[in-house]
Scaffold this motif. Structure first.
Motif, PDB file in Angstrom:
ATOM      1  N   GLN A   8     -30.391 130.125  35.897  1.00 48.49           N
ATOM      2  CA  GLN A   8     -30.006 129.353  34.724  1.00 48.49           C
ATOM      3  C   GLN A   8     -28.527 129.521  34.412  1.00 48.49           C
ATOM      4  O   GLN A   8     -27.985 130.630  34.447  1.00 48.49           O
ATOM      5  CB  GLN A   8     -30.824 129.798  33.511  1.00 48.49           C
ATOM      6  CG  GLN A   8     -30.493 129.027  32.234  1.00 48.49           C
ATOM      7  CD  GLN A   8     -31.400 129.411  31.088  1.00 48.49           C
ATOM      8  OE1 GLN A   8     -32.598 129.181  31.138  1.00 48.49           O
ATOM      9  NE2 GLN A   8     -30.830 130.001  30.048  1.00 48.49           N
ATOM     10  N   VAL A   9     -27.885 128.390  34.069  1.00 47.60           N
ATOM     11  CA  VAL A   9     -26.522 128.398  33.561  1.00 47.60           C
ATOM     12  C   VAL A   9     -26.522 127.676  32.224  1.00 47.60           C
ATOM     13  O   VAL A   9     -27.545 127.175  31.766  1.00 47.60           O
ATOM     14  CB  VAL A   9     -25.532 127.759  34.552  1.00 47.60           C
ATOM     15  CG1 VAL A   9     -25.534 128.521  35.876  1.00 47.60           C
ATOM     16  CG2 VAL A   9     -25.861 126.294  34.793  1.00 47.60           C
ATOM     17  N   ASN A  10     -25.352 127.590  31.598  1.00 47.02           N
ATOM     18  CA  ASN A  10     -25.273 127.168  30.201  1.00 47.02           C
ATOM     19  C   ASN A  10     -25.673 125.716  29.963  1.00 47.02           C
ATOM     20  O   ASN A  10     -26.505 125.417  29.111  1.00 47.02           O
ATOM     21  CB  ASN A  10     -23.856 127.413  29.682  1.00 47.02           C
ATOM     22  CG  ASN A  10     -23.782 127.434  28.175  1.00 47.02           C
ATOM     23  OD1 ASN A  10     -24.579 128.086  27.530  1.00 47.02           O
ATOM     24  ND2 ASN A  10     -22.840 126.694  27.631  1.00 47.02           N
ATOM     25  N   ASP A  11     -25.068 124.787  30.717  1.00 47.79           N
ATOM     26  CA  ASP A  11     -25.266 123.373  30.414  1.00 47.79           C
ATOM     27  C   ASP A  11     -24.800 122.515  31.579  1.00 47.79           C
ATOM     28  O   ASP A  11     -24.412 123.027  32.638  1.00 47.79           O
ATOM     29  CB  ASP A  11     -24.536 122.989  29.118  1.00 47.79           C
ATOM     30  CG  ASP A  11     -23.043 123.334  29.137  1.00 47.79           C
ATOM     31  OD1 ASP A  11     -22.470 123.503  30.234  1.00 47.79           O
ATOM     32  OD2 ASP A  11     -22.441 123.429  28.051  1.00 47.79           O
ATOM     33  N   LEU A  12     -24.833 121.201  31.375  1.00 48.66           N
ATOM     34  CA  LEU A  12     -24.435 120.257  32.420  1.00 48.66           C
ATOM     35  C   LEU A  12     -22.984 120.435  32.817  1.00 48.66           C
ATOM     36  O   LEU A  12     -22.645 120.339  34.005  1.00 48.66           O
ATOM     37  CB  LEU A  12     -24.685 118.821  31.937  1.00 48.66           C
ATOM     38  CG  LEU A  12     -24.253 117.696  32.883  1.00 48.66           C
ATOM     39  CD1 LEU A  12     -24.917 117.814  34.239  1.00 48.66           C
ATOM     40  CD2 LEU A  12     -24.550 116.336  32.248  1.00 48.66           C
ATOM     41  N   ASP A  13     -22.092 120.698  31.866  1.00 46.46           N
ATOM     42  CA  ASP A  13     -20.693 120.914  32.214  1.00 46.46           C
ATOM     43  C   ASP A  13     -20.523 122.114  33.133  1.00 46.46           C
ATOM     44  O   ASP A  13     -19.722 122.083  34.078  1.00 46.46           O
ATOM     45  CB  ASP A  13     -19.852 121.118  30.944  1.00 46.46           C
ATOM     46  CG  ASP A  13     -19.419 119.798  30.329  1.00 46.46           C
ATOM     47  OD1 ASP A  13     -18.821 118.980  31.047  1.00 46.46           O
ATOM     48  OD2 ASP A  13     -19.681 119.576  29.138  1.00 46.46           O
ATOM     49  N   ALA A  14     -21.262 123.188  32.862  1.00 44.76           N
ATOM     50  CA  ALA A  14     -21.183 124.365  33.723  1.00 44.76           C
ATOM     51  C   ALA A  14     -21.661 124.033  35.135  1.00 44.76           C
ATOM     52  O   ALA A  14     -21.056 124.460  36.126  1.00 44.76           O
ATOM     53  CB  ALA A  14     -22.011 125.502  33.137  1.00 44.76           C
ATOM     54  N   ILE A  15     -22.750 123.263  35.229  1.00 46.21           N
ATOM     55  CA  ILE A  15     -23.268 122.864  36.535  1.00 46.21           C
ATOM     56  C   ILE A  15     -22.254 122.002  37.277  1.00 46.21           C
ATOM     57  O   ILE A  15     -21.951 122.240  38.456  1.00 46.21           O
ATOM     58  CB  ILE A  15     -24.603 122.114  36.376  1.00 46.21           C
ATOM     59  CG1 ILE A  15     -25.704 123.074  35.923  1.00 46.21           C
ATOM     60  CG2 ILE A  15     -25.001 121.426  37.675  1.00 46.21           C
ATOM     61  CD1 ILE A  15     -27.031 122.397  35.625  1.00 46.21           C
ATOM     62  N   ALA A  16     -21.712 120.995  36.598  1.00 51.87           N
ATOM     63  CA  ALA A  16     -20.821 120.050  37.262  1.00 51.87           C
ATOM     64  C   ALA A  16     -19.484 120.683  37.629  1.00 51.87           C
ATOM     65  O   ALA A  16     -19.008 120.542  38.770  1.00 51.87           O
ATOM     66  CB  ALA A  16     -20.607 118.837  36.358  1.00 51.87           C
ATOM     67  N   ALA A  17     -18.853 121.387  36.687  1.00 49.47           N
ATOM     68  CA  ALA A  17     -17.572 122.020  36.973  1.00 49.47           C
ATOM     69  C   ALA A  17     -17.732 123.145  37.993  1.00 49.47           C
ATOM     70  O   ALA A  17     -16.896 123.319  38.883  1.00 49.47           O
ATOM     71  CB  ALA A  17     -16.948 122.547  35.676  1.00 49.47           C
ATOM     72  N   GLY A  18     -18.826 123.896  37.864  1.00 53.06           N
ATOM     73  CA  GLY A  18     -19.095 124.944  38.846  1.00 53.06           C
ATOM     74  C   GLY A  18     -19.339 124.377  40.227  1.00 53.06           C
ATOM     75  O   GLY A  18     -18.955 124.976  41.240  1.00 53.06           O
ATOM     76  N   GLY A  19     -19.976 123.203  40.288  1.00 56.90           N
ATOM     77  CA  GLY A  19     -20.187 122.539  41.570  1.00 56.90           C
ATOM     78  C   GLY A  19     -18.886 122.109  42.211  1.00 56.90           C
ATOM     79  O   GLY A  19     -18.702 122.227  43.429  1.00 56.90           O
ATOM     80  N   GLU A  20     -17.948 121.591  41.408  1.00 59.70           N
ATOM     81  CA  GLU A  20     -16.643 121.215  41.945  1.00 59.70           C
ATOM     82  C   GLU A  20     -15.914 122.442  42.495  1.00 59.70           C
ATOM     83  O   GLU A  20     -15.232 122.373  43.524  1.00 59.70           O
ATOM     84  CB  GLU A  20     -15.804 120.542  40.857  1.00 59.70           C
ATOM     85  CG  GLU A  20     -16.341 119.189  40.402  1.00 59.70           C
ATOM     86  CD  GLU A  20     -16.438 118.207  41.547  1.00 59.70           C
ATOM     87  OE1 GLU A  20     -15.446 118.015  42.264  1.00 59.70           O
ATOM     88  OE2 GLU A  20     -17.545 117.645  41.732  1.00 59.70           O
ATOM     89  N   TYR A  21     -16.058 123.570  41.813  1.00 59.37           N
ATOM     90  CA  TYR A  21     -15.445 124.820  42.274  1.00 59.37           C
ATOM     91  C   TYR A  21     -16.022 125.220  43.636  1.00 59.37           C
ATOM     92  O   TYR A  21     -15.276 125.590  44.559  1.00 59.37           O
ATOM     93  CB  TYR A  21     -15.688 125.917  41.239  1.00 59.37           C
ATOM     94  CG  TYR A  21     -15.060 127.245  41.569  1.00 59.37           C
ATOM     95  CD1 TYR A  21     -13.740 127.516  41.214  1.00 59.37           C
ATOM     96  CD2 TYR A  21     -15.791 128.239  42.215  1.00 59.37           C
ATOM     97  CE1 TYR A  21     -13.157 128.744  41.509  1.00 59.37           C
ATOM     98  CE2 TYR A  21     -15.215 129.467  42.512  1.00 59.37           C
ATOM     99  CZ  TYR A  21     -13.899 129.708  42.157  1.00 59.37           C
ATOM    100  OH  TYR A  21     -13.331 130.924  42.459  1.00 59.37           O
ATOM    101  N   PRO A  31     -13.559 121.201  30.224  1.00 54.74           N
ATOM    102  CA  PRO A  31     -14.305 122.228  30.961  1.00 54.74           C
ATOM    103  C   PRO A  31     -13.503 122.701  32.177  1.00 54.74           C
ATOM    104  O   PRO A  31     -12.979 121.883  32.942  1.00 54.74           O
ATOM    105  CB  PRO A  31     -15.585 121.506  31.391  1.00 54.74           C
ATOM    106  CG  PRO A  31     -15.692 120.333  30.474  1.00 54.74           C
ATOM    107  CD  PRO A  31     -14.288 119.925  30.159  1.00 54.74           C
ATOM    108  N   LEU A  32     -13.392 123.994  32.336  1.00 58.84           N
ATOM    109  CA  LEU A  32     -12.642 124.551  33.454  1.00 58.84           C
ATOM    110  C   LEU A  32     -13.425 124.422  34.756  1.00 58.84           C
ATOM    111  O   LEU A  32     -14.649 124.578  34.782  1.00 58.84           O
ATOM    112  CB  LEU A  32     -12.321 126.024  33.196  1.00 58.84           C
ATOM    113  CG  LEU A  32     -11.419 126.327  31.993  1.00 58.84           C
ATOM    114  CD1 LEU A  32     -11.276 127.830  31.825  1.00 58.84           C
ATOM    115  CD2 LEU A  32     -10.060 125.663  32.149  1.00 58.84           C
ATOM    116  N   ARG A  33     -12.705 124.142  35.833  1.00 58.20           N
ATOM    117  CA  ARG A  33     -13.324 124.144  37.156  1.00 58.20           C
ATOM    118  C   ARG A  33     -13.370 125.599  37.622  1.00 58.20           C
ATOM    119  O   ARG A  33     -12.418 126.122  38.191  1.00 58.20           O
ATOM    120  CB  ARG A  33     -12.513 123.281  38.118  1.00 58.20           C
ATOM    121  CG  ARG A  33     -13.195 123.073  39.457  1.00 58.20           C
ATOM    122  CD  ARG A  33     -12.421 122.154  40.367  1.00 58.20           C
ATOM    123  NE  ARG A  33     -12.422 120.781  39.876  1.00 58.20           N
ATOM    124  CZ  ARG A  33     -12.132 119.721  40.643  1.00 58.20           C
ATOM    125  NH1 ARG A  33     -11.825 119.892  41.919  1.00 58.20           N
ATOM    126  NH2 ARG A  33     -12.138 118.514  40.122  1.00 58.20           N
TER     127      ARG A  33
END
Length: 377
Positions: free
Chosen positions: A255-268, A171-173
């Motif tokens: 709403q976003v896609n999934d947990l990866d989107a939430i987590a990677a987006g949070g790191e960003y 998953p991309l940051r």
């Protein structure tokens, strides 16, 4: 008052209503809105607002010195409209009516005028004032933005089910691309009056009630409210209302896609120096995976995914309100999320409570004791 009626244990709350408690819906509402259309804010610095919005996952469709429209990837209207103002404030929410006749019916029933909306939005709307003094706009026939490129879900190996072989997961940051506006949470000193106003005028129905421990006989102090789309499932809550010492915006969720989107987006977002308020976790009422952030003006906004969807057949759940009961898993609710993150904020909240207790509203001393128990739970 000991036998629950229509209890739904293990579904989305501890139990159903007791005899004589609030039914969670109006018998004959004026109209039934179909969704939350957008939220409106005023802010003095639209450049800072735009910078955070893009990092959070919005796309700007209008960006002038005086106005900013922020959209998700789903087709429809912008999620957020921000206009330049002398100070930062939440202006109000817009709800989508099923058709223009509903806007006219609501205008006639409330003695308000239905008017054309600005050309940048299109359609028509009627502006109402809820019991908190907040503006509520109900709209129809607005311009519809086409669907845009969304983040694609990852192929997951779940348990012993193998769907991904000879391929890695990376998953991309990057910003968690917003799909749509999910809900807004508001606080009211006249909670029950405000709740009934939304049920009677907009046809919303309650998914879950919360009450203060030891005060259930006084009625609920928070409700998670959804659109009534009949047998078509809708979000567990489009609007949430809570009793409190002030009439104010609490947070909004996207709403976003999934947990990866939430987590990677949070790191960003963290890499850019933005403030996480609370997360990542999974809520109880609504079940959403969540992550809360503060924008540059201090407004609380939420990324969420995997929320509950209910149709019209489900009756409200009832549960005690506790800070620990806000999440099934995740870190404890932070002081920042509860609005008391700094000594200055804590002192300001104490002053707000003291002022509210001197006014004629539903937030009395017993309710204050209940709220303080929640904060310490």
């Amino acid at each position: 008052m000991t036998d629950p009626l229509g209890a739904h244990s293990d579904l989305h709350s501890e139990q159903g209503a007791l005899r004589g408690e609030h039914p969670g819906r109006a018998r004959n509402p004026v109209i039934k809105v179909r969704d939350l259309a957008w939220l409106e804010f005023e802010k003095p610095d639209l450049s800072a607002t735009s910078g955070f919005a893009c990092a959070f996952g919005f796309t700007a469709t209008v960006h002038t010195p005086d106005e900013l429209h922020l959209r998700g990837t789903d087709a429809g209207t912008p999620c957020v409209i921000v206009r330049k103002g002398s100070r930062s404030r939440f202006v109000g929410a817009a709800f989508a009516a099923a058709e223009s006749a509903d806007v006219l019916r609501l205008a006639e029933a409330t003695g308000r005028a239905a008017r054309p909306l600005p050309e940048s939005i299109g359609g028509m709307g009627v502006d109402l004032i809820d019991p908190t003094g907040g503006r509520v706009r109900v709209v129809s026939d607005t311009h519809q933005l086409p669907e845009s490129d969304a983040q694609q879900p990852h192929v997951l190996n779940v348990g012993h089910r193998i769907d991904r072989t000879n391929a890695t997961q990376r998953p991309l940051r990057e910003p968690a691309r917003i799909q749509r506006l999910g809900h807004v949470v508001l606080q009211s000193t006249r909670y029950l009056e405000t709740l009934n106003w939304y049920l009677e005028n907009l046809g919303l129905i309650v998914s879950d009630f919360l009450y203060y421990s030891g005060q259930r006989e006084r009625g609920p102090v928070m409700s998670f409210i959804r659109c009534d789309l009949g047998r078509t499932p809708s979000d567990h809550h489009t609007l949430a209302l809570a009793l409190g010492p002030a009439n104010r915006y609490v947070h909004s969720a996207y709403q976003v896609n999934d947990l990866d989107a939430i987590a990677a987006g949070g790191e960003y977002l963290l890499d850019l120096g933005y403030q996480r308020s609370w997360g990542i976790g999974r809520h109880v009422q609504g079940s959403q995976i969540f992550d809360y952030w503060r924008d540059p003006d201090g407004f609380l906004v939420e990324h969420f995914s995997d929320g509950d969807m209910f149709d019209c057949t489900l009756e409200p759940g009832w549960a005690p309100m506790t800070a620990s009961g806000l999440a099934q898993w995740g870190p404890p609710a932070t002081k920042d999320f509860l609005g008391i993150g700094t000594p200055r904020e804590f002192a300001r909240e104490l002053r707000t409570m003291a002022s509210s207790l001197r006014e004629d509203n539903e937030f009395d001393l017993q309710r204050l004791r209940g709220l303080l128990k929640v904060a310490s739970s």
